[in-house]
Design an enzyme around this catalytic site. Sequence first.
Site, PDB file in Angstrom:
ATOM      1  N   GLU A 441      14.298  -4.834 -19.573  1.00  0.00           N
ATOM      2  CA  GLU A 441      14.866  -3.815 -20.461  1.00  0.00           C
ATOM      3  C   GLU A 441      14.288  -2.425 -20.180  1.00  0.00           C
ATOM      4  OE1 GLU A 441      17.299  -4.977 -21.610  1.00  0.00           O
ATOM      5  OE2 GLU A 441      16.912  -7.089 -21.971  1.00  0.00           O
ATOM      6  N   GLY A 442      14.047  -2.157 -18.917  1.00  0.00           N
ATOM      7  CA  GLY A 442      13.510  -0.860 -18.523  1.00  0.00           C
ATOM      8  C   GLY A 442      12.025  -0.945 -18.315  1.00  0.00           C
TER       9      GLY A 442
END
Length: 600
Positions: A441-442
């Site tokens: 998620e990043g």
Amino acid sequence: MAEKFISERNLRFLLYEVFDVESLLTHPRYADHSREVFEMILETALRMGKTIFKPLLTEMDRQQPEYVAGEVRVHPKVRNIMRECGDGGWIAATADYDHGGQQLPVMVGMMIPAAIFSAANYSAGVYSGLTAGAAALIAGFCPPETQELYLPKMYAGIWQGTMALTEPQAGSSLSDVLTTAELTDQGYYKIKGQKIFISAGDHNGVDNVIHMILARIKGAPAGVKGISLFIVPKKRIEADGALAENDVNCAGIYHKLGYRGCPITQLSFGENDDCRGWLVGEANKGLAYMFQMMNGARIDVGLGAASIASAAYYASLEYARERPQGRKLTDKDPLSPQIPIIEHPDVRRMLLFQRAVVEGSFSLLMQCSYLEDLVLCTGGEEKENADLLLELLTPVAKSYPAEMGILSCSAGIQILGGYGYCDEFPLEQYYRDVRIHPIHEGSTGIQGMDLLGRKMMMQKGRAAALYKREVQKTIRQAKEDSELAPYAGELEKALDKLGQVTVYLAGRGNAELFLADATLYLEYFGIIAIAWQWLMQALVARKALAAGGLFPGDVNFYEGKMATFRYFFVYELPKTAGLALTLTKGSSLTVDIINDYFAD
């Protein structure tokens, strides 16, 4: 294996004493609920964590998903867990009544069960969490007829939801997404492309998988401005309600270091030119829509990391209390009984570090949940300010627990010594499971650039000003307490220095120099944010202790809070001085170094 994996007392402390969840009941959105409802949710989630999730922790790790004859086979209890989460209303806990949800505060409906389920068994809790996120996108941006097609089955735990962003050639660079969508005269789009690293992207624990996928409509603008969001089910719904294969194929699963109970898949869309997708919202606005789910997912990642670190802490604490080894340094008699290792100062230091990370992280995550609730139930300036502050804190709430959770679990292994490195104890699994969180998620680097390059600068620094105002409010309150005043002064100095460092970096000239050390800036910011949360907790603990009339267990709890608070300010907050020095050195080393210099 330690029976305890999370502190029920701490969850109540944060909910009721620090963030006053009951204050939300004055808003119409949450007026139907009560403390009794919140208590029932907390107790039921704890029971599920102990009886359904925790018993499968090791088993799901060792019996990994398998890719057999084009099918992903997961642990058979996954289907039961998804149905339990559906039947109990956990997937739809915070969804609107109009969508079949329970409209609970995020602080209760998301934070509490997610923390408990993740601490008990992170892999098992992911399935329902992903489904809730995907369902929220459909509920937020799709018309009622589309919602009716998907939401009931997703909220019931019969269908899985996913977020399909990453592609082989693009990684985290979403502007380079190549998956295409071509409109047909039937109203749907034909989807072609590949996605990788999709959690729960295909498995036999549900009857269908609903992908929320980013793709580029043919002729759309280049870069992120040309990305749209689509619903792409593994099995599409025909006019008569029957399910038909939708040309979504799993090309395989990845075998991972940890987080093994949930499959991570590679997916191929449209190999036979018959993958159908349905546009969500307006064309070319997909990234903005997806970020609603992604921001929530980033909070979930931080929560997952803090929860795993919580389980590791309690496993370490149990071992430290029971393991006899050595004697106090002042005891020179080799025949005297050995003492539990919790008596050794260095072991206590590591336990304090673990607790400081876990409970500081939980507090910041509860802060974010509270802000999300304000966004949902207020309006005007209050809502706008809450939204801005939530935007600013999201990369911190994702990355601090993720990065520090690794160190916290590592400290747990150190406490157990050689046993910690062996699979007879759960610490080695916690260490493996928590390692994914700085990546998905990043990555941490992306969170750093988001914080420094976007969030601190948005609306001419308004979010940053709001953050400073909130921290200063806590500092002013703490200065009124003679015991807390010195600590408040230390946080005030660190906060002022953060402002100076930010101004310095903003003036470095070009974007590469400005953002070269954004990850260090994120670490720096994160330590200050957690110090703020610990000062907030100390204010509440001091007030409770001063009031008196406490049971011995409560005295120990509040005094433990104060000890951990002091630890953070003595051992962790001073680290910001070194980070500030590095960030203001003016070095361009990582920008200027020649690639060939990395060779032998």
